[in-house]
Design a protein around this motif. Structure first.
Motif, PDB file in Angstrom:
ATOM      1  N   LEU A  52      85.363  69.990  72.325  1.00 29.82           N
ATOM      2  CA  LEU A  52      84.380  69.218  71.554  1.00 29.82           C
ATOM      3  C   LEU A  52      84.230  69.775  70.141  1.00 29.82           C
ATOM      4  CD1 LEU A  52      81.657  68.550  74.250  1.00 29.82           C
ATOM      5  CD2 LEU A  52      83.199  66.885  73.203  1.00 29.82           C
ATOM      6  N   ARG A  53      84.294  71.083  70.007  1.00 34.03           N
ATOM      7  CA  ARG A  53      84.226  71.691  68.682  1.00 34.03           C
ATOM      8  C   ARG A  53      85.433  71.265  67.842  1.00 34.03           C
ATOM      9  NH1 ARG A  53      83.724  77.669  69.442  1.00 34.03           N
ATOM     10  NH2 ARG A  53      81.551  77.197  69.854  1.00 34.03           N
ATOM     11  N   ALA A  54      86.621  71.247  68.463  1.00 31.60           N
ATOM     12  CA  ALA A  54      87.824  70.801  67.754  1.00 31.60           C
ATOM     13  C   ALA A  54      87.682  69.342  67.315  1.00 31.60           C
ATOM     14  CB  ALA A  54      89.054  70.980  68.647  1.00 31.60           C
ATOM     15  N   ILE A  55      87.168  68.508  68.206  1.00 32.52           N
ATOM     16  CA  ILE A  55      86.958  67.092  67.875  1.00 32.52           C
ATOM     17  C   ILE A  55      86.018  66.959  66.687  1.00 32.52           C
ATOM     18  CG2 ILE A  55      85.857  64.974  68.717  1.00 32.52           C
ATOM     19  CD1 ILE A  55      87.038  65.674  71.494  1.00 32.52           C
ATOM     20  N   ALA A  56      84.967  67.761  66.675  1.00 32.21           N
ATOM     21  CA  ALA A  56      83.997  67.701  65.575  1.00 32.21           C
ATOM     22  C   ALA A  56      84.641  68.061  64.243  1.00 32.21           C
ATOM     23  CB  ALA A  56      82.819  68.630  65.853  1.00 32.21           C
ATOM     24  N   GLY A  58      87.666  67.155  63.565  1.00 28.82           N
ATOM     25  CA  GLY A  58      88.716  66.179  63.351  1.00 28.82           C
ATOM     26  C   GLY A  58      90.088  66.653  63.779  1.00 28.82           C
ATOM     27  N   MET A  59      90.139  67.621  64.678  1.00 27.09           N
ATOM     28  CA  MET A  59      91.415  68.189  65.133  1.00 27.09           C
ATOM     29  C   MET A  59      91.905  67.443  66.374  1.00 27.09           C
ATOM     30  SD  MET A  59      90.215  72.186  64.809  1.00 27.09           S
ATOM     31  CE  MET A  59      91.646  72.831  65.694  1.00 27.09           C
ATOM     32  N   PRO A  60      93.080  66.838  66.327  1.00 27.32           N
ATOM     33  CA  PRO A  60      93.633  66.202  67.523  1.00 27.32           C
ATOM     34  C   PRO A  60      93.822  67.238  68.626  1.00 27.32           C
ATOM     35  CG  PRO A  60      94.840  65.525  65.570  1.00 27.32           C
ATOM     36  CD  PRO A  60      93.950  66.657  65.151  1.00 27.32           C
ATOM     37  N   CYS A  61      93.452  66.880  69.856  1.00 28.84           N
ATOM     38  CA  CYS A  61      93.533  67.819  70.960  1.00 28.84           C
ATOM     39  C   CYS A  61      93.882  67.085  72.249  1.00 28.84           C
ATOM     40  CB  CYS A  61      92.241  68.619  71.094  1.00 28.84           C
ATOM     41  SG  CYS A  61      90.756  67.622  71.187  1.00 28.84           S
ATOM     42  N   ALA A  62      94.057  67.847  73.311  1.00 31.89           N
ATOM     43  CA  ALA A  62      94.437  67.261  74.589  1.00 31.89           C
ATOM     44  C   ALA A  62      93.950  68.136  75.730  1.00 31.89           C
ATOM     45  CB  ALA A  62      95.955  67.091  74.670  1.00 31.89           C
ATOM     46  N   VAL A  63      93.750  67.495  76.878  1.00 26.99           N
ATOM     47  CA  VAL A  63      93.323  68.177  78.099  1.00 26.99           C
ATOM     48  C   VAL A  63      94.297  67.825  79.210  1.00 26.99           C
ATOM     49  CG1 VAL A  63      91.517  68.357  79.864  1.00 26.99           C
ATOM     50  CG2 VAL A  63      90.883  68.084  77.452  1.00 26.99           C
ATOM     51  N   ASN A  82      84.628  58.065  74.452  1.00 23.55           N
ATOM     52  CA  ASN A  82      84.147  58.214  73.084  1.00 23.55           C
ATOM     53  C   ASN A  82      85.126  58.849  72.107  1.00 23.55           C
ATOM     54  OD1 ASN A  82      81.129  57.430  73.414  1.00 23.55           O
ATOM     55  ND2 ASN A  82      81.498  58.881  75.066  1.00 23.55           N
ATOM     56  N   PHE A  83      86.083  59.611  72.619  1.00 24.53           N
ATOM     57  CA  PHE A  83      86.944  60.381  71.710  1.00 24.53           C
ATOM     58  C   PHE A  83      88.427  60.234  72.032  1.00 24.53           C
ATOM     59  CE2 PHE A  83      82.860  62.713  72.022  1.00 24.53           C
ATOM     60  CZ  PHE A  83      82.428  62.526  70.724  1.00 24.53           C
ATOM     61  N   SER A  84      88.808  59.123  72.628  1.00 22.40           N
ATOM     62  CA  SER A  84      90.212  58.959  73.015  1.00 22.40           C
ATOM     63  C   SER A  84      91.139  58.906  71.805  1.00 22.40           C
ATOM     64  CB  SER A  84      90.387  57.694  73.862  1.00 22.40           C
ATOM     65  OG  SER A  84      89.969  56.549  73.132  1.00 22.40           O
ATOM     66  N   ASP A  85      90.580  58.626  70.622  1.00 21.74           N
ATOM     67  CA  ASP A  85      91.406  58.614  69.408  1.00 21.74           C
ATOM     68  C   ASP A  85      91.802  60.023  68.982  1.00 21.74           C
ATOM     69  OD1 ASP A  85      88.680  59.085  68.869  1.00 21.74           O
ATOM     70  OD2 ASP A  85      88.932  58.529  66.768  1.00 21.74           O
ATOM     71  N   LEU A  86      91.001  61.024  69.388  1.00 20.53           N
ATOM     72  CA  LEU A  86      91.284  62.408  68.993  1.00 20.53           C
ATOM     73  C   LEU A  86      91.692  63.298  70.156  1.00 20.53           C
ATOM     74  CD1 LEU A  86      88.571  63.351  66.325  1.00 20.53           C
ATOM     75  CD2 LEU A  86      91.047  63.392  66.030  1.00 20.53           C
ATOM     76  N   PRO A 124     103.451  68.779  67.268  1.00 25.83           N
ATOM     77  CA  PRO A 124     102.827  69.481  66.136  1.00 25.83           C
ATOM     78  C   PRO A 124     101.542  68.830  65.644  1.00 25.83           C
ATOM     79  CG  PRO A 124     104.778  68.280  65.432  1.00 25.83           C
ATOM     80  CD  PRO A 124     104.749  68.193  66.922  1.00 25.83           C
ATOM     81  N   ALA A 125     101.307  67.581  66.037  1.00 26.64           N
ATOM     82  CA  ALA A 125     100.084  66.902  65.607  1.00 26.64           C
ATOM     83  C   ALA A 125      98.866  67.354  66.413  1.00 26.64           C
ATOM     84  CB  ALA A 125     100.243  65.387  65.738  1.00 26.64           C
ATOM     85  N   ILE A 126      99.080  67.904  67.606  1.00 23.70           N
ATOM     86  CA  ILE A 126      97.978  68.326  68.477  1.00 23.70           C
ATOM     87  C   ILE A 126      97.657  69.781  68.183  1.00 23.70           C
ATOM     88  CG2 ILE A 126      97.241  68.679  70.860  1.00 23.70           C
ATOM     89  CD1 ILE A 126      98.981  66.299  71.624  1.00 23.70           C
ATOM     90  N   GLN A 127      96.396  70.061  67.882  1.00 29.26           N
ATOM     91  CA  GLN A 127      96.014  71.392  67.433  1.00 29.26           C
ATOM     92  C   GLN A 127      95.391  72.271  68.509  1.00 29.26           C
ATOM     93  OE1 GLN A 127      94.216  69.409  63.660  1.00 29.26           O
ATOM     94  NE2 GLN A 127      94.599  71.542  63.099  1.00 29.26           N
ATOM     95  N   MET A 128      94.907  71.652  69.597  1.00 29.90           N
ATOM     96  CA  MET A 128      94.352  72.438  70.705  1.00 29.90           C
ATOM     97  C   MET A 128      94.664  71.731  72.014  1.00 29.90           C
ATOM     98  SD  MET A 128      90.433  73.681  71.542  1.00 29.90           S
ATOM     99  CE  MET A 128      90.446  74.979  70.300  1.00 29.90           C
TER     100      MET A 128
END
Length: 202
Positions: A52-56, A58-63, A82-86, A124-128
């Motif tokens: 959630l901190r990464a999303i805040a 604007g960092m693209p992430c994945a789980v 709510n955050f499927s874009d990121l 490389p686009a995903i940061q976390m």
């Protein structure tokens, strides 16, 4: 006992000066390997807090969830609605191992999760990337520890953060990691007969 305001200010000024000197030497940046382990509650919760901190920011992430599978968890609802874009969310497990009672099926699910994890980490686009409960899959040898360690050491992009959660983290993973936190169990309501509850456990 009241503290003299002048003495307090002087003490805090010295602490700030020492802190500032220390911060001047901390200028490096890198993608971290982060492990949350231990018997206490909060490993996944902490990992999702980092997402959630990464999303805040604007960092693209994945789980990638390795165990919980089809559970309707609060974090899954929040992120996918709510955050499927990121944040990509992949629930790859089929439940806890004592529920499936099928080792080969558990291994297949863990392997599928790891393949997805490698794909996401390499992007490389995903940061976390959060690998939720991967330590459980490693503990039961559903995944090859040496393969996971080699991939993280050799193929993780330099600025990508990878968070690995679950109790009983392997010593070799702890050695490789940049940041390790162990959650200590002090008290848990389950021991007093209280079941897992929405908003607390899931």
């Amino acid at each position: 006992m009241q503290t003299d305001p002048d003495r307090h200010r002087e003490k805090m000024a010295k602490i700030k000066a020492a802190r500032d000197r220390m911060m001047e030497t901390r200028t490096g940046e890198k993608g971290l390997i982060i492990v949350h382990t231990g018997a206490g509650k909060g490993k996944s919760s902490s990992g999702f807090g980092m997402i959630l901190r990464a999303i805040a920011h604007g960092m693209p992430c994945a789980v990638v969830q390795f165990i919980k599978g089809s559970w309707d968890t609060g974090e899954r609802r929040l992120l996918t609605r709510n955050f499927s874009d990121l944040c990509q969310f992949h629930a790859m497990g089929e439940g806890f191992t004592w529920e499936t009672q099928d080792r080969e099926r558990d291994i297949a699910a863990a392997r599928a999760g790891w393949e997805k994890a490698k794909e996401l980490i390499r992007d490389p686009a995903i940061q976390m990337v959060l690998l939720d409960e991967i330590n459980i899959a490693l503990r039961y040898d559903y995944l090859d520890l040496a393969e996971v360690l080699e991939f993280l050491a050799a193929e993780k992009p330099p600025m990508t953060h990878v968070v690995l959660t679950g109790r009983n983290a392997k010593p070799e993973l702890i050695e490789l990691a940049d940041l390790v936190t162990e959650m200590t169990l002090v008290k848990h309501p389950f021991r007093a007969g209280i079941k897992a509850q929405p908003g607390v456990e899931f």
